[in-house]
Design a protein around this motif. Structure first.
Motif, PDB file in Angstrom:
ATOM      1  N   UNK A   1     -10.511  39.640  66.535  1.00 54.94           N
ATOM      2  CA  UNK A   1     -10.461  39.319  67.964  1.00 54.94           C
ATOM      3  C   UNK A   1      -9.167  38.620  68.387  1.00 54.94           C
ATOM      4  N   UNK A   2      -8.058  39.330  68.300  1.00 50.61           N
ATOM      5  CA  UNK A   2      -6.774  38.728  68.668  1.00 50.61           C
ATOM      6  C   UNK A   2      -6.578  38.596  70.184  1.00 50.61           C
ATOM      7  N   UNK A   3      -5.916  37.500  70.576  1.00 51.49           N
ATOM      8  CA  UNK A   3      -5.548  37.249  71.972  1.00 51.49           C
ATOM      9  C   UNK A   3      -4.113  36.779  72.019  1.00 51.49           C
ATOM     10  N   UNK A   4      -3.342  37.350  72.907  1.00 50.92           N
ATOM     11  CA  UNK A   4      -1.941  36.990  73.067  1.00 50.92           C
ATOM     12  C   UNK A   4      -1.828  35.718  73.905  1.00 50.92           C
ATOM     13  N   UNK A   5      -0.910  34.813  73.528  1.00 50.07           N
ATOM     14  CA  UNK A   5      -0.628  33.634  74.345  1.00 50.07           C
ATOM     15  C   UNK A   5       0.012  34.065  75.652  1.00 50.07           C
ATOM     16  N   UNK A   6      -0.134  33.242  76.691  1.00 54.78           N
ATOM     17  CA  UNK A   6       0.399  33.610  78.002  1.00 54.78           C
ATOM     18  C   UNK A   6       1.921  33.721  78.002  1.00 54.78           C
ATOM     19  N   UNK A   7       2.597  33.029  77.068  1.00 55.59           N
ATOM     20  CA  UNK A   7       4.058  33.141  76.997  1.00 55.59           C
ATOM     21  C   UNK A   7       4.524  34.315  76.140  1.00 55.59           C
ATOM     22  N   UNK A   8       3.579  35.039  75.515  1.00 56.18           N
ATOM     23  CA  UNK A   8       3.917  36.209  74.704  1.00 56.18           C
ATOM     24  C   UNK A   8       4.474  35.891  73.327  1.00 56.18           C
ATOM     25  N   UNK A   9       4.548  34.618  72.960  1.00 59.34           N
ATOM     26  CA  UNK A   9       5.175  34.212  71.696  1.00 59.34           C
ATOM     27  C   UNK A   9       4.208  34.122  70.519  1.00 59.34           C
ATOM     28  N   UNK A  10       2.918  33.964  70.790  1.00 63.15           N
ATOM     29  CA  UNK A  10       1.927  33.681  69.746  1.00 63.15           C
ATOM     30  C   UNK A  10       0.698  34.537  69.951  1.00 63.15           C
ATOM     31  N   UNK A  11       0.033  34.863  68.837  1.00 59.95           N
ATOM     32  CA  UNK A  11      -1.248  35.572  68.886  1.00 59.95           C
ATOM     33  C   UNK A  11      -2.285  34.688  68.211  1.00 59.95           C
TER      34      UNK A  11
ATOM     35  N   UNK B   1      -0.488  33.202  64.799  1.00 57.33           N
ATOM     36  CA  UNK B   1       0.644  33.790  64.093  1.00 57.33           C
ATOM     37  C   UNK B   1       1.702  34.122  65.145  1.00 57.33           C
ATOM     38  N   UNK B   2       2.985  33.960  64.823  1.00 56.61           N
ATOM     39  CA  UNK B   2       4.006  34.376  65.790  1.00 56.61           C
ATOM     40  C   UNK B   2       3.840  35.857  66.142  1.00 56.61           C
ATOM     41  N   UNK B   3       4.101  36.211  67.386  1.00 58.42           N
ATOM     42  CA  UNK B   3       3.933  37.593  67.844  1.00 58.42           C
ATOM     43  C   UNK B   3       4.808  38.572  67.082  1.00 58.42           C
ATOM     44  N   UNK B   4       5.898  38.107  66.503  1.00 55.75           N
ATOM     45  CA  UNK B   4       6.770  38.964  65.697  1.00 55.75           C
ATOM     46  C   UNK B   4       6.343  38.998  64.229  1.00 55.75           C
ATOM     47  N   UNK B   5       5.274  38.278  63.891  1.00 52.52           N
ATOM     48  CA  UNK B   5       4.807  38.213  62.513  1.00 52.52           C
ATOM     49  C   UNK B   5       5.309  36.953  61.835  1.00 52.52           C
ATOM     50  N   UNK B   6       4.689  36.615  60.714  1.00 49.87           N
ATOM     51  CA  UNK B   6       5.119  35.427  59.989  1.00 49.87           C
ATOM     52  C   UNK B   6       3.952  34.639  59.445  1.00 49.87           C
ATOM     53  N   UNK B   7       4.152  33.348  59.330  1.00 53.09           N
ATOM     54  CA  UNK B   7       3.167  32.468  58.709  1.00 53.09           C
ATOM     55  C   UNK B   7       1.994  32.203  59.648  1.00 53.09           C
ATOM     56  N   UNK B   8       0.789  32.255  59.082  1.00 55.00           N
ATOM     57  CA  UNK B   8      -0.428  31.965  59.822  1.00 55.00           C
ATOM     58  C   UNK B   8      -0.642  30.453  59.833  1.00 55.00           C
ATOM     59  N   UNK B   9      -0.982  29.925  61.002  1.00 52.44           N
ATOM     60  CA  UNK B   9      -1.249  28.497  61.159  1.00 52.44           C
ATOM     61  C   UNK B   9      -2.700  28.305  61.583  1.00 52.44           C
TER      62      UNK B   9
ATOM     63  N   UNK C   1       2.062  45.407  60.352  1.00 59.96           N
ATOM     64  CA  UNK C   1       1.133  44.311  60.120  1.00 59.96           C
ATOM     65  C   UNK C   1       1.844  42.978  60.366  1.00 59.96           C
ATOM     66  N   UNK C   2       1.154  42.056  61.039  1.00 63.66           N
ATOM     67  CA  UNK C   2       1.754  40.781  61.408  1.00 63.66           C
ATOM     68  C   UNK C   2       1.688  39.734  60.299  1.00 63.66           C
TER      69      UNK C   2
END
Length: 195
Positions: free
Chosen positions: A88-98, A114-122, A79-80
């Motif tokens: 409805x998640x979408x990955x950023x084009x740089x792969x760093x953010x969802x 949220x960072x693609x590796x998990x963490x704080x939601x913005x 879980x992220x």
């Protein structure tokens, strides 16, 4: 969903996996296991096709989960952002953010990341009222397209990821429109009720 790696990805709920399909031959070239016992829905693929992000439809809250798409690697989905509902998640084009949307309360839904590796939601600061749903990350990587009732009715909006005021992009002749997406050539498609 079309991956940025040129393949087509199709979720198979009953098998709890995603098929990777070669668009030239329309043959399945690989499967990714999304974990057993629950139905994965709303699958988004990383730009390079190496990871999937999804929600489970039988677990509350409906959090975001991620797992490798390499069928030769056994990985337990993780879980992220525990405790955050995600849809409805979408990955950023740089792969760093969802990017996704979450429910704050009965009348409030917001665009988040949220960072693609998990963490704080913005929360997206410019998404400041109403309900925003069904985000789609524009191929330019700079905008989220969504439908929102921020002015009363469900309409199409474009949000700059760098800030600024959201822009209404409602097509003429449609009182309501939802789930926008935009092709690289600028064509926007969306859902709308029969007129």
């Amino acid at each position: 969903a079309a991956g940025m790696d040129g393949f087509i990805y199709v979720a198979n709920d009953s098998a709890n996996r995603v098929a990777k399909i070669d668009p030239k031959s329309m043959q399945t070239v690989a499967y990714a296991n999304l974990g057993g016992g629950r139905n994965p829905i709303g699958v988004g693929m990383s730009p390079d096709g190496s990871r999937a992000v999804f929600i489970y439809d039988r677990r509350e809250p409906r959090g975001l989960w991620t797992v490798t798409t390499d069928e030769d690697i056994v990985e337990v989905p993780r879980q992220l952002a525990p405790g955050t509902q995600g849809y409805r998640p979408w990955w950023a084009v740089d792969g760093e953010t969802i990017y996704f949307f979450t429910t704050i309360d009965a009348g409030t839904q917001r665009l988040c990341s949220v960072p693609a590796e998990g963490g704080e939601v913005t929360m997206l600061p410019s998404d400041d009222r109403g309900r925003s749903r069904g985000p789609y990350l524009d191929p330019d990587g700079k905008h989220l397209l969504t439908h929102s009732d921020r002015d009363g009715d469900w309409k199409l909006w474009e949000f700059d990821l760098d800030g600024g005021e959201p822009r209404l992009m409602q097509p003429p002749g449609f009182a309501m429109a939802t789930h926008p997406s935009r092709a690289r050539n600028g064509v926007v498609v969306f859902d709308a009720p029969a007129q």
